[in-house]
Design an enzyme around this catalytic site. Structure first.
Site, mmCIF file in Angstrom:
data_model
loop_
_atom_site.group_PDB
_atom_site.id
_atom_site.type_symbol
_atom_site.label_atom_id
_atom_site.label_comp_id
_atom_site.label_asym_id
_atom_site.label_seq_id
_atom_site.Cartn_x
_atom_site.Cartn_y
_atom_site.Cartn_z
ATOM 1 N N GLY A 185 0.795 -1.226 0.000
ATOM 2 C CA GLY A 185 0.000 0.000 0.000
ATOM 3 C C GLY A 185 0.826 1.275 0.000
ATOM 4 O O GLY A 185 0.345 2.334 0.407
ATOM 5 N N GLU A 190 8.177 4.475 -6.437
ATOM 6 C CA GLU A 190 9.159 3.512 -6.967
ATOM 7 C C GLU A 190 10.589 3.965 -6.675
ATOM 8 O O GLU A 190 11.485 3.883 -7.534
ATOM 9 C CB GLU A 190 8.968 3.306 -8.478
ATOM 10 C CG GLU A 190 7.564 2.933 -8.898
ATOM 11 C CD GLU A 190 7.163 1.505 -8.556
ATOM 12 O OE1 GLU A 190 7.948 0.797 -7.878
ATOM 13 O OE2 GLU A 190 6.069 1.101 -8.943
ATOM 14 N N VAL A 210 14.950 -6.561 -12.067
ATOM 15 C CA VAL A 210 13.673 -6.097 -12.594
ATOM 16 C C VAL A 210 13.369 -6.893 -13.843
ATOM 17 O O VAL A 210 14.201 -7.006 -14.730
ATOM 18 C CB VAL A 210 13.730 -4.597 -12.954
ATOM 19 C CG1 VAL A 210 12.391 -4.135 -13.494
ATOM 20 C CG2 VAL A 210 14.141 -3.790 -11.743
ATOM 21 N N ASP A 211 12.202 -7.496 -13.908
ATOM 22 C CA ASP A 211 11.803 -8.275 -15.064
ATOM 23 C C ASP A 211 11.012 -7.355 -15.981
ATOM 24 O O ASP A 211 9.871 -7.033 -15.724
ATOM 25 C CB ASP A 211 10.951 -9.465 -14.616
ATOM 26 C CG ASP A 211 10.727 -10.442 -15.759
ATOM 27 O OD1 ASP A 211 11.298 -10.233 -16.840
ATOM 28 O OD2 ASP A 211 9.995 -11.415 -15.553
ATOM 29 N N VAL A 212 11.682 -6.911 -17.031
ATOM 30 C CA VAL A 212 11.071 -5.893 -17.886
ATOM 31 C C VAL A 212 10.012 -6.505 -18.779
ATOM 32 O O VAL A 212 10.301 -7.351 -19.621
ATOM 33 C CB VAL A 212 12.148 -5.197 -18.749
ATOM 34 C CG1 VAL A 212 11.508 -4.132 -19.623
ATOM 35 C CG2 VAL A 212 13.213 -4.589 -17.865
#
Ligand SMILES: [Zn+2]
Length: 193
Positions: A14, A88, A170-172
């Site tokens: 959240g 982020e 990071v899995d783009v």
């Protein structure tokens, strides 16, 4: 004195909801806020902050190339900025975390950064590492594991529901999904055959 805040958590706790609520509280009183959204690579995102419970707002996307101190100084010169929010924040560069610290220290605008502490392998993100190192105040946003303990870790699953144990931070553009766990259950899942 203005401060640099870092609110960290695992996925789906959240964080964006808290960011949007805090920004709204300023705007409700007629104060201007700036919402920055870190891109995970040098491609700028859409600039929209969305929370899982349906709130969303416009923000300013930025990449690793952008000087955030210069950006905020310019915006503040046009119209007073009461608070800067960063979504982020795990994707900030270390130099950008320092730029945000200078926004607080030298321009006097509080900066509230929200982001993930660790990736699916339990490793710190670069932006989170720098924020944990130099932020004035650290706040943990809590969510829970299926067992009821505090969830601090995340497991990446591929499209077929298999646990991913290796790969890029990071899995783009993948079809992966993420499930949060307490440390004990994260370890059980990651070590299972
Ligand atoms: Zn658990």
């Amino acid at each position: 004195m203005a401060k640099l805040y870092f609110s960290y958590a695992t996925m789906n706790a959240g964080k964006s909801t808290l960011l949007l609520q805090a920004s709204y509280n300023y705007r409700e009183r007629g104060m201007r806020t700036v919402i920055l959204i870190a891109a995970f690579d040098d491609r700028a995102g859409t600039g929209r902050v969305s929370s899982r419970i349906g709130l969303s707002d416009e923000g300013i996307p930025f990449t690793h190339e952008d000087d955030l101190y210069a950006l905020i100084e310019r915006l503040h010169g046009e119209e007073t900025v009461a608070c800067v929010f960063v979504d982020e924040a795990q994707f900030l560069g270390e130099d950008q975390v320092w730029q945000l610290a200078r926004v607080a220290d030298r321009i006097g605008i509080p900066v509230m950064a929200y982001g993930l502490r660790t990736d699916f392998q339990g490793k710190l993100f670069p932006g989170s590492m720098a924020l944990l190192a130099i932020a004035d105040e650290l706040r943990e946003v809590r969510t829970i594991c299926h067992c009821g303990r505090k969830a601090t870790m995340v497991v990446r699953m591929d499209a077929d529901g298999n646990v991913v144990r290796e790969g890029a931070q990071v899995d783009v553009g993948g079809n992966e999904k993420y499930v949060v766990f307490c440390r004990r259950h994260w370890e059980d899942v990651m070590k299972a055959d």
